[in-house]
Design a protein around this motif. Sequence first.
Motif, PDB file in Angstrom:
ATOM      1  N   GLU A   1       0.854  -1.186   0.000  1.00 53.34           N
ATOM      2  CA  GLU A   1       0.000   0.000   0.000  1.00 53.34           C
ATOM      3  C   GLU A   1       0.885   1.230   0.000  1.00 53.34           C
ATOM      4  O   GLU A   1       1.643   1.467   0.940  1.00 53.34           O
ATOM      5  CB  GLU A   1      -0.938   0.014   1.208  1.00 53.34           C
ATOM      6  CG  GLU A   1      -1.940   1.148   1.163  1.00 53.34           C
ATOM      7  CD  GLU A   1      -2.967   1.062   2.273  1.00 53.34           C
ATOM      8  OE1 GLU A   1      -4.182   1.102   1.976  1.00 53.34           O
ATOM      9  OE2 GLU A   1      -2.539   0.944   3.443  1.00 53.34           O
ATOM     10  N   HIS A  59       6.117  -7.367   0.064  1.00 56.84           N
ATOM     11  CA  HIS A  59       5.382  -6.354   0.817  1.00 56.84           C
ATOM     12  C   HIS A  59       6.037  -4.988   0.619  1.00 56.84           C
ATOM     13  O   HIS A  59       7.252  -4.896   0.417  1.00 56.84           O
ATOM     14  CB  HIS A  59       5.372  -6.670   2.319  1.00 56.84           C
ATOM     15  CG  HIS A  59       4.584  -7.893   2.681  1.00 56.84           C
ATOM     16  ND1 HIS A  59       5.019  -9.167   2.366  1.00 56.84           N
ATOM     17  CD2 HIS A  59       3.398  -8.040   3.321  1.00 56.84           C
ATOM     18  CE1 HIS A  59       4.123 -10.047   2.802  1.00 56.84           C
ATOM     19  NE2 HIS A  59       3.136  -9.382   3.380  1.00 56.84           N
ATOM     20  N   LYS A  65       5.278  -0.736   2.193  1.00 54.13           N
ATOM     21  CA  LYS A  65       4.407   0.145   2.977  1.00 54.13           C
ATOM     22  C   LYS A  65       4.968   1.550   3.010  1.00 54.13           C
ATOM     23  O   LYS A  65       6.149   1.749   3.319  1.00 54.13           O
ATOM     24  CB  LYS A  65       4.273  -0.387   4.417  1.00 54.13           C
ATOM     25  CG  LYS A  65       3.335   0.452   5.291  1.00 54.13           C
ATOM     26  CD  LYS A  65       1.897   0.353   4.802  1.00 54.13           C
ATOM     27  CE  LYS A  65       0.908   1.110   5.705  1.00 54.13           C
ATOM     28  NZ  LYS A  65       1.002   2.576   5.506  1.00 54.13           N
ATOM     29  N   ASN A  98       4.987   5.465   4.549  1.00 53.98           N
ATOM     30  CA  ASN A  98       4.767   6.134   5.823  1.00 53.98           C
ATOM     31  C   ASN A  98       5.213   7.583   5.687  1.00 53.98           C
ATOM     32  O   ASN A  98       6.026   7.923   4.822  1.00 53.98           O
ATOM     33  CB  ASN A  98       5.537   5.443   6.952  1.00 53.98           C
ATOM     34  CG  ASN A  98       5.123   5.945   8.321  1.00 53.98           C
ATOM     35  OD1 ASN A  98       3.971   6.350   8.516  1.00 53.98           O
ATOM     36  ND2 ASN A  98       6.032   5.931   9.274  1.00 53.98           N
ATOM     37  N   VAL A 152       9.436   1.457   9.184  1.00 58.66           N
ATOM     38  CA  VAL A 152       8.431   0.403   9.247  1.00 58.66           C
ATOM     39  C   VAL A 152       8.559  -0.285  10.601  1.00 58.66           C
ATOM     40  O   VAL A 152       9.654  -0.384  11.170  1.00 58.66           O
ATOM     41  CB  VAL A 152       8.604  -0.616   8.088  1.00 58.66           C
ATOM     42  CG1 VAL A 152       9.869  -1.436   8.238  1.00 58.66           C
ATOM     43  CG2 VAL A 152       7.384  -1.507   7.935  1.00 58.66           C
ATOM     44  N   THR A 155      -1.760  -6.321   9.862  1.00 57.35           N
ATOM     45  CA  THR A 155      -2.501  -5.327   9.097  1.00 57.35           C
ATOM     46  C   THR A 155      -1.860  -3.949   9.238  1.00 57.35           C
ATOM     47  O   THR A 155      -1.508  -3.518  10.338  1.00 57.35           O
ATOM     48  CB  THR A 155      -3.966  -5.275   9.568  1.00 57.35           C
ATOM     49  OG1 THR A 155      -4.551  -6.572   9.401  1.00 57.35           O
ATOM     50  CG2 THR A 155      -4.754  -4.260   8.772  1.00 57.35           C
ATOM     51  N   PHE A 156      -1.706  -3.250   8.116  1.00 58.60           N
ATOM     52  CA  PHE A 156      -1.117  -1.916   8.133  1.00 58.60           C
ATOM     53  C   PHE A 156      -2.058  -0.922   8.804  1.00 58.60           C
ATOM     54  O   PHE A 156      -3.287  -1.060   8.723  1.00 58.60           O
ATOM     55  CB  PHE A 156      -0.838  -1.421   6.714  1.00 58.60           C
ATOM     56  CG  PHE A 156       0.123  -2.274   5.927  1.00 58.60           C
ATOM     57  CD1 PHE A 156       1.112  -3.005   6.551  1.00 58.60           C
ATOM     58  CD2 PHE A 156       0.035  -2.336   4.547  1.00 58.60           C
ATOM     59  CE1 PHE A 156       1.998  -3.782   5.832  1.00 58.60           C
ATOM     60  CE2 PHE A 156       0.916  -3.105   3.801  1.00 58.60           C
ATOM     61  CZ  PHE A 156       1.903  -3.831   4.451  1.00 58.60           C
ATOM     62  N   LYS A 157      -1.478   0.109   9.413  1.00 57.74           N
ATOM     63  CA  LYS A 157      -2.319   1.193   9.914  1.00 57.74           C
ATOM     64  C   LYS A 157      -2.909   1.946   8.722  1.00 57.74           C
ATOM     65  O   LYS A 157      -2.332   1.951   7.625  1.00 57.74           O
ATOM     66  CB  LYS A 157      -1.509   2.133  10.801  1.00 57.74           C
ATOM     67  CG  LYS A 157      -0.413   2.901  10.103  1.00 57.74           C
ATOM     68  CD  LYS A 157       0.327   3.793  11.089  1.00 57.74           C
ATOM     69  CE  LYS A 157       1.419   4.597  10.369  1.00 57.74           C
ATOM     70  NZ  LYS A 157       2.180   5.464  11.313  1.00 57.74           N
TER      71      LYS A 157
END
Length: 369
Positions: free
Chosen positions: A109, A186, A188, A190, A204, A356-358
């Motif tokens: 994401e 994966h 992510k 931020n 992360v 699960t990601f924030k």
Amino acid sequence: MNLNPFMNSLSTLPLMNNGRTRAITAENPHGEKGNGGMAASHLGPSRKGSPCLRDVKSGDTALLCDIDGPGVIQHIWITVTDQTDKDVFVLRDLVLRMYWDDETVPSVESPLGDFFCNGFARGCTVNSLPIVVNPTRGFNCYFPMPFNKKAKITIENQHEENIPALFFQIDYCLYDELPENTGYFHAKWNRQKITNIGEDYVIVEGIKGKGQYVGTYLALATLERYWWGEGEVKFFIDGDIEYPTICGTGTEDYFGGAWSFATQQDGKTVENTYCTPYMGYPYYSKNDEAVHNLYHNDDVPPMRGFYRWHLPDPIRFNEDLKVTVQQIGVCKKGLFERQDDVSTVAYWYQSEPHKTFKPLMKKEDRWPR
């Protein structure tokens, strides 16, 4: 013999296996054998009739692929406009997500631009092994992305206007089975718009399970004067709490630089950008090149984009992983704690399930300064 599907180096190209190569485009959305390029244009059948997804409406989510496995995505190519009449932040407003097997929450994401090392909603050329961005905004990813049951990739349009054309191609290979020790890809994003004094920025955290960390993208907007790059990158591995197992010597050192990235030319300090296979500094700007207005100038906080790929040197973990970076600068008085605007993308492989990601912050909070 069914050789390992991840043996894709130059030296292993002569070795054959039982993979079945496919590709998904707007013309062949299911990657079906013998079904490529069937759409008709005014030139006739199979003459570039549907090269893209057209008019992706604001608020809609475009489905790029939904593939049954086992298989490995080997290459992704995407290109899209970077601005509309509303604003110039399309690359931060489009959200890329990837799901593996039966997941209902994403394993990837990120704003579209940042995933491809194009932060600040601005395009730039990137020449590295896993991520390549060619003029202008030809986004390419070569990270292998294995899946056993299913691979699903989407782009959500959170931009205020419709996106007139979304071009893409997803190249993959189907196999009868994957090795038992195969991990899942994966990534992510931020951001901390103003870091806290004396507190490490978290690239992360919350990674649980077994895997390897393979890369970092950093989009740094400096909010204070003087040198910004003394902060150390830390890897907290398998139960590390107060102190990490790996602690670097400085931010520019982590990205392979030395003595800053600047040289002197005619008495002025000049930033030097660069791209190499494993690390790079592809973007620097202190101006808003996308907007011209009669009533304000184009000054912005200096923006710097960096990547570091741990491909020959992955950071391996068996239980958990947390990655941070300090905001420390230096001036004539010595080291000092800084506050800057930091955005990052972390890239890693791990066994599933993942934590699960924030929730991703709203688009206005993702926009660059």
